[in-house]
Motif scaffolding. Sequence first.
Motif, PDB file in Angstrom:
ATOM      1  N   ALA A 156       0.789  -1.218   0.058  1.00  0.00           N
ATOM      2  CA  ALA A 156      -0.007  -0.107  -0.105  1.00  0.00           C
ATOM      3  C   ALA A 156       1.055   1.255  -0.036  1.00  0.00           C
ATOM      4  O   ALA A 156       0.487   2.093  -0.579  1.00  0.00           O
ATOM      5  N   ALA A 157       2.070   1.283   0.958  1.00  0.00           N
ATOM      6  CA  ALA A 157       2.652   2.420   0.842  1.00  0.00           C
ATOM      7  C   ALA A 157       3.680   2.637  -0.506  1.00  0.00           C
ATOM      8  O   ALA A 157       3.624   3.500  -0.816  1.00  0.00           O
ATOM      9  N   ALA A 158       3.963   1.430  -1.100  1.00  0.00           N
ATOM     10  CA  ALA A 158       4.658   1.523  -2.478  1.00  0.00           C
ATOM     11  C   ALA A 158       4.243   1.904  -3.421  1.00  0.00           C
ATOM     12  O   ALA A 158       4.681   2.535  -4.473  1.00  0.00           O
ATOM     13  N   PHE A 159       2.672   1.557  -3.564  1.00  0.00           N
ATOM     14  CA  PHE A 159       2.073   1.995  -4.577  1.00  0.00           C
ATOM     15  C   PHE A 159       0.937   3.066  -4.329  1.00  0.00           C
ATOM     16  O   PHE A 159       0.030   3.128  -4.914  1.00  0.00           O
ATOM     17  N   TYR A 160       1.325   3.843  -3.244  1.00  0.00           N
ATOM     18  CA  TYR A 160       0.590   5.030  -3.167  1.00  0.00           C
ATOM     19  C   TYR A 160      -0.877   4.975  -2.614  1.00  0.00           C
ATOM     20  O   TYR A 160      -1.824   6.096  -2.978  1.00  0.00           O
ATOM     21  N   ALA A 161      -1.247   3.881  -1.953  1.00  0.00           N
ATOM     22  CA  ALA A 161      -2.645   3.752  -1.635  1.00  0.00           C
ATOM     23  C   ALA A 161      -2.871   4.957  -0.468  1.00  0.00           C
ATOM     24  O   ALA A 161      -2.063   5.252   0.399  1.00  0.00           O
ATOM     25  N   ASP A 162      -3.979   5.446  -0.498  1.00  0.00           N
ATOM     26  CA  ASP A 162      -4.390   6.465   0.395  1.00  0.00           C
ATOM     27  C   ASP A 162      -4.876   5.874   1.767  1.00  0.00           C
ATOM     28  O   ASP A 162      -4.501   6.766   2.899  1.00  0.00           O
ATOM     29  N   ALA A 163      -5.081   4.666   1.842  1.00  0.00           N
ATOM     30  CA  ALA A 163      -5.504   4.150   3.124  1.00  0.00           C
ATOM     31  C   ALA A 163      -5.649   2.804   3.084  1.00  0.00           C
ATOM     32  O   ALA A 163      -6.093   2.154   1.927  1.00  0.00           O
ATOM     33  N   VAL A 189       0.622   4.410   6.873  1.00  0.00           N
ATOM     34  CA  VAL A 189      -0.621   4.305   5.792  1.00  0.00           C
ATOM     35  C   VAL A 189      -1.745   4.333   6.822  1.00  0.00           C
ATOM     36  O   VAL A 189      -1.720   3.777   7.442  1.00  0.00           O
ATOM     37  N   PRO A 190      -2.676   5.382   6.664  1.00  0.00           N
ATOM     38  CA  PRO A 190      -3.866   5.508   7.320  1.00  0.00           C
ATOM     39  C   PRO A 190      -4.577   4.247   7.458  1.00  0.00           C
ATOM     40  O   PRO A 190      -4.776   3.717   6.254  1.00  0.00           O
ATOM     41  N   TYR A 191      -5.090   3.453   8.494  1.00  0.00           N
ATOM     42  CA  TYR A 191      -5.807   2.613   8.420  1.00  0.00           C
ATOM     43  C   TYR A 191      -7.065   2.492   9.395  1.00  0.00           C
ATOM     44  O   TYR A 191      -6.895   3.267  10.538  1.00  0.00           O
ATOM     45  N   HIS A 192      -8.166   1.893   9.127  1.00  0.00           N
ATOM     46  CA  HIS A 192      -9.070   1.679   9.938  1.00  0.00           C
ATOM     47  C   HIS A 192      -9.344   0.156  10.335  1.00  0.00           C
ATOM     48  O   HIS A 192      -9.538  -0.624   9.105  1.00  0.00           O
ATOM     49  N   ARG A 193      -9.665  -0.380  11.349  1.00  0.00           N
ATOM     50  CA  ARG A 193      -9.874  -1.927  11.666  1.00  0.00           C
ATOM     51  C   ARG A 193     -10.973  -2.186  12.278  1.00  0.00           C
ATOM     52  O   ARG A 193     -11.261  -1.554  13.447  1.00  0.00           O
ATOM     53  N   GLY A 194     -12.255  -2.657  11.813  1.00  0.00           N
ATOM     54  CA  GLY A 194     -13.260  -3.114  12.650  1.00  0.00           C
ATOM     55  C   GLY A 194     -14.487  -3.018  11.455  1.00  0.00           C
ATOM     56  O   GLY A 194     -14.694  -2.532  10.719  1.00  0.00           O
ATOM     57  N   GLY A 195     -15.662  -3.836  12.192  1.00  0.00           N
ATOM     58  CA  GLY A 195     -16.882  -3.834  11.639  1.00  0.00           C
ATOM     59  C   GLY A 195     -16.908  -4.853  10.566  1.00  0.00           C
ATOM     60  O   GLY A 195     -15.807  -5.813  10.223  1.00  0.00           O
ATOM     61  N   GLY A 196     -18.098  -4.934   9.846  1.00  0.00           N
ATOM     62  CA  GLY A 196     -18.347  -6.044   8.896  1.00  0.00           C
ATOM     63  C   GLY A 196     -17.704  -5.565   7.526  1.00  0.00           C
ATOM     64  O   GLY A 196     -17.899  -4.605   7.185  1.00  0.00           O
ATOM     65  N   ALA A 197     -17.317  -6.584   6.515  1.00  0.00           N
ATOM     66  CA  ALA A 197     -16.716  -6.283   5.427  1.00  0.00           C
ATOM     67  C   ALA A 197     -17.807  -5.489   4.350  1.00  0.00           C
ATOM     68  O   ALA A 197     -17.390  -4.636   3.653  1.00  0.00           O
ATOM     69  N   VAL A 198     -19.023  -6.150   4.300  1.00  0.00           N
ATOM     70  CA  VAL A 198     -19.921  -5.854   3.354  1.00  0.00           C
ATOM     71  C   VAL A 198     -20.419  -4.323   3.562  1.00  0.00           C
ATOM     72  O   VAL A 198     -20.456  -3.186   2.743  1.00  0.00           O
ATOM     73  N   GLU A 199     -20.744  -3.944   4.952  1.00  0.00           N
ATOM     74  CA  GLU A 199     -20.894  -2.584   5.322  1.00  0.00           C
ATOM     75  C   GLU A 199     -20.036  -1.777   4.931  1.00  0.00           C
ATOM     76  O   GLU A 199     -20.148  -0.496   4.621  1.00  0.00           O
ATOM     77  N   MET A 200     -18.648  -2.052   5.329  1.00  0.00           N
ATOM     78  CA  MET A 200     -17.413  -1.292   4.926  1.00  0.00           C
ATOM     79  C   MET A 200     -17.297  -0.967   3.256  1.00  0.00           C
ATOM     80  O   MET A 200     -17.008   0.357   3.051  1.00  0.00           O
ATOM     81  N   GLY A 279      -1.464   2.328 -11.568  1.00  0.00           N
ATOM     82  CA  GLY A 279      -1.036   2.672 -12.934  1.00  0.00           C
ATOM     83  C   GLY A 279      -2.503   3.217 -13.651  1.00  0.00           C
ATOM     84  O   GLY A 279      -2.482   4.286 -14.314  1.00  0.00           O
ATOM     85  N   ALA A 280      -3.421   2.482 -13.374  1.00  0.00           N
ATOM     86  CA  ALA A 280      -4.869   3.058 -13.936  1.00  0.00           C
ATOM     87  C   ALA A 280      -5.354   4.238 -13.592  1.00  0.00           C
ATOM     88  O   ALA A 280      -5.873   5.055 -14.344  1.00  0.00           O
ATOM     89  N   ILE A 281      -4.891   4.582 -12.185  1.00  0.00           N
ATOM     90  CA  ILE A 281      -5.303   5.821 -11.654  1.00  0.00           C
ATOM     91  C   ILE A 281      -4.314   7.086 -11.796  1.00  0.00           C
ATOM     92  O   ILE A 281      -4.345   7.890 -11.461  1.00  0.00           O
ATOM     93  N   GLY A 282      -3.091   6.696 -12.320  1.00  0.00           N
ATOM     94  CA  GLY A 282      -2.112   7.466 -12.774  1.00  0.00           C
ATOM     95  C   GLY A 282      -1.026   7.843 -11.883  1.00  0.00           C
ATOM     96  O   GLY A 282      -0.449   8.727 -11.752  1.00  0.00           O
ATOM     97  N   ARG A 283      -0.894   6.876 -10.912  1.00  0.00           N
ATOM     98  CA  ARG A 283       0.115   7.102  -9.791  1.00  0.00           C
ATOM     99  C   ARG A 283       1.529   6.488  -9.842  1.00  0.00           C
ATOM    100  O   ARG A 283       2.384   6.845  -9.304  1.00  0.00           O
ATOM    101  N   VAL A 284       1.690   5.640 -11.111  1.00  0.00           N
ATOM    102  CA  VAL A 284       2.994   4.844 -11.224  1.00  0.00           C
ATOM    103  C   VAL A 284       3.027   4.883 -12.612  1.00  0.00           C
ATOM    104  O   VAL A 284       2.084   5.112 -13.429  1.00  0.00           O
TER     105      VAL A 284
END
Length: 284
Positions: A156-163, A189-200, A279-284
């Motif tokens: 995530a850090a290497a490929f410029y993920a925001d969270a 890298v900002p992160y959040h952990r918790g809750g259900g996958a579908v709701e997230m 690459g698709a979003i233009g970050r690498v």
Amino acid sequence: MASEVNNLLDGRVLISIDDPADPRIAAFRDIRERDLTGRQGRFIAEGTVVLRMLAAAHKAGGAFAAESILILKNRLAGVADILADFPEDVPVYVAEAPVLDGIVGFHLHRGILAIGRRVRDDGLEEMTAALPASSLVLVGCGISNHDNLGAMFRNAAAFYADAVLLDETCCDPLYRKALRVSVGSVLSVPYHRGGGAVEMLERLSEAGFAIWSLSPNGETEIRDIPRSERMALVIGTEGEGLPQSVLSRFHTARIAQSPQLDSLNAGTASGLALYQMAGAIGRV
């Protein structure tokens, strides 16, 4: 009992420890058996690279802060510049190898430990609202392997993920091994952990994200995913993969590979897919 403060490093006070039972270093004792995850947000940072990331996070005044540091005496000179980045109210304890090994419960060849604490934990709504107009997010569902989770943060850090967003069934990224494998990226890298996958994921969809769930049977090859200003990659656990409740609701993607192998581990898959999406979003 340990001696009192008795030396300096580039003007910084160091506290010598000569007794593994010294109460001042109790938080470092027997760390293999009791990592500090789940204890009021505290965690163990191990090694030079992670210590440097903790120093940067503390200095930035963000989500993480250091509480104390324990260093092998012969490693001091090599980390003097890192220690200088911590405020003076963070105590630095120093010990010889036999004492340090007695404290932690095994031979610690890296010789560098710190106790950190998560001081801010943004909720899903707050974190989603803070994401930029053009965003790339990595989502983990049921990731229970600490090596894979650490690798996902590193990718995530290497490929410029925001969270990074993790559902409640994922393991704690502040576990010592996950943090080490991530080379400290869990702290950057900002992160959040918790809750259900579908709701997230539905919350991300409402915020304008194109959700792409990775599966060996995904409909779209990862190189053919169309560009979107907001993209989320969803990774499931190795073996079982993503639940049908996720696969049936959102776009699915696959990584083309040999039919002799049914899947890639989550760490490898996230790296390949994030590279393509960045690459698709233009970050690498």
